[in-house]
Design an enzyme around this catalytic site. Structure first.
Site, PDB file in Angstrom:
ATOM      1  N   HIS A 157       0.808  -1.220   0.000  1.00 33.92           N
ATOM      2  CA  HIS A 157       0.000   0.000   0.000  1.00 33.92           C
ATOM      3  C   HIS A 157       0.843   1.273   0.000  1.00 33.92           C
ATOM      4  O   HIS A 157       0.296   2.369  -0.096  1.00 33.92           O
ATOM      5  CB  HIS A 157      -0.947  -0.004   1.197  1.00 33.92           C
ATOM      6  N   ASP A 365       3.447   9.450  -1.881  1.00 35.12           N
ATOM      7  CA  ASP A 365       2.299   8.716  -1.356  1.00 35.12           C
ATOM      8  C   ASP A 365       2.006   7.537  -2.255  1.00 35.12           C
ATOM      9  O   ASP A 365       2.040   7.673  -3.495  1.00 35.12           O
ATOM     10  CB  ASP A 365       1.069   9.621  -1.282  1.00 35.12           C
TER      11      ASP A 365
END
Length: 463
Positions: A157, A365
């Protein structure tokens, strides 16, 4: 249909109102578990004096969860240590903040072994096993060492760093080689997948075959791009809820006609909060005639408060927001409202809908679901503008956002002006393009994409 066994650091215990109060990932995985049957296994979030492997089971809404307690030493070395002070900063390209401690690595290995020992008896011979995130990279190898023959997948993730950064990690080779225990490994973007492949070719001297599989010796893993989405329909509905309307009206009443700029982030150095405030300050300095026409609401709930780096971030942002307010505020206007607490999803949806602009400007991110939630919450007749960092994984899908370099204060200041001046027709065109993508590639699409790959033909056999 095979059962599904999901393994992650933490477990979302199913609730009757899960769709309204749990994150999109939890909703998608719980939905997949209901469809396939199976179990979600992970850490309970609680500590115990001595690890026993005792499993706490919960049954609810057609889903079984199983959790274990860890020792305080495990928490210090595995979670606060290797996961959050070694891998997290390194995977977000912050080698300057990365701590390489032998005890951390030892705790990380020990907890992954404990997970493997405890979950192994829960897995039936034909189950699909899906492991999540950087906390548990070695778990696949540990399960194979214990005789697991099942289809085994892993999804990361976070970003995957370039080889030149990853090689700074002691035992980096062992960590990456452990990914070859999995049949399928998923990344959010082509960039992260390419970084993984470059490591395989340049460091492990492996190859990438015609199916896109990474091959090292006789080991083969199917590496794919699977960008996670949100539960788009649920979030659109949340933005129309009574709670959202109340939050939106509250923001409108408190703004006295000014345009709201919103940022919502965990208090983390990867989110670029300092750079965001400096970019907003540059906007204020460059546009004195616009100052009192806007205000920034920055919501930043604390995270990992026991880690020194995060305490320093909070102190820095407290001082910076105070300085900007002190320099630019007037008797009837404060340029920044800085809030260190979180809000329920419906309330956030209302805040998003009230905002003319969202600043989603991380320095790095994996995806950033706030960007997607903001778009999903907008009024189709009068949508706001998303200003998005090119270094967020979401930028690969959301090209109609106003893309910025978060390291450049001038770039962010110019983007705010562009967003404020953007005509309604352009705002609607950009929004319609993005919401179409979010509806098409939502979190359920992501879940199916990965599980289809895990059930597909791109597996290697484990003797």
């Amino acid at each position: 249909m095979s059962r599904l066994v999901v393994i992650s650091n933490r477990v979302a215990v199913p609730k009757a109102d899960a769709s309204g109060n749990q994150g999109g990932l939890a909703v998608a995985l719980l939905s997949a578990l209901r469809e396939h049957g199976g179990i979600w296994f992970g850490w309970s979030g609680e500590t115990t004096e001595q690890f026993t492997g005792e499993i706490h089971r919960t049954e609810g809404n057609g889903v079984t969860t199983a959790t274990i307690d860890l020792e305080e030493q495990d928490l210090d070395e595995y979670y606060n240590g290797y996961a959050n002070r070694t891998l997290w900063p390194l995977f977000h390209y912050r080698i300057d903040l990365t701590e390489f401690e032998r005890d951390f690595a030892g705790g990380y290995s020990r907890v992954n072994k404990r997970f493997a020992d405890t979950v192994m008896p829960l897995i039936d011979h034909d189950d699909l096993v899906w492991v999540h995130d950087y906390h548990l990279i070695p778990l696949g190898r540990e399960l194979r060492d214990r005789g697991l023959k099942n289809r085994l997948g892993f999804f990361l993730h976070t970003p995957w760093p370039p080889a030149r950064l990853l090689t700074s990690l002691p035992s980096h080779r062992k960590l990456v080689e452990s990914l070859f225990a999995y049949d399928v490994v998923g990344f959010h973007t082509e960039d992260w997948l390419d970084s993984f492949r470059r490591y395989v070719v340049d460091i492990l001297e492996g190859t990438i075959d015609e199916d896109g599989c990474a091959v090292v010796g006789d080991r083969r893993v199917h590496a794919i791009v699977a960008p996670i989405g949100i539960d788009t329909a649920e979030f659109e509905a949340a933005a129309r809820s009574k709670e959202a309307r109340f939050a939106r009206d509250r923001m409108h009443m408190s703004s006295t006609g000014r345009s709201l700029i919103v940022g919502v982030d965990r208090l983390d150095y990867s989110k670029g909060l300092r750079e965001r405030l400096l970019g907003y300050e540059r906007f204020l300095a460059n546009n004195p005639d616009r100052r009192a026409l806007v205000y920034l609401l920055q919501i930043a709930p604390p995270s990992r408060a026991t880690v020194d780096t995060y305490q320093e971030i909070r102190s820095d942002l407290d001082a910076l927001s105070g300085r900007i307010n002190g320099e630019y505020a007037d008797i009837d206007w404060v340029p920044i409202r800085y809030v260190n607490q979180g809000y329920p999803r419906q309330e956030l949806a209302g805040i998003y809908r009230a905002a003319r602009i969202a600043l989603v400007t991380p320095l790095r991110d994996g995806m950033n679901l706030v960007a997607k939630e903001y778009v999903a919450a907008q009024d189709p007749d009068d949508p706001g503008v998303l200003i998005l960092s090119t270094f967020a994984g979401a930028a690969a899908q959301m090209k109609e956002a106003v893309l910025v370099n978060p390291y450049s204060a001038e770039d962010m200041a110019d983007a705010i002006v562009k967003a404020l001046e953007m005509p309604l027709a352009e705002r609607k065109r950009r929004w319609e393009s993005m919401i179409d993508g979010l509806r098409r590639e939502d979190v359920f699409w992501w879940c199916r994409l990965f599980l289809d790959a895990l059930e597909g033909k791109h597996a290697h056999e484990h003797a």
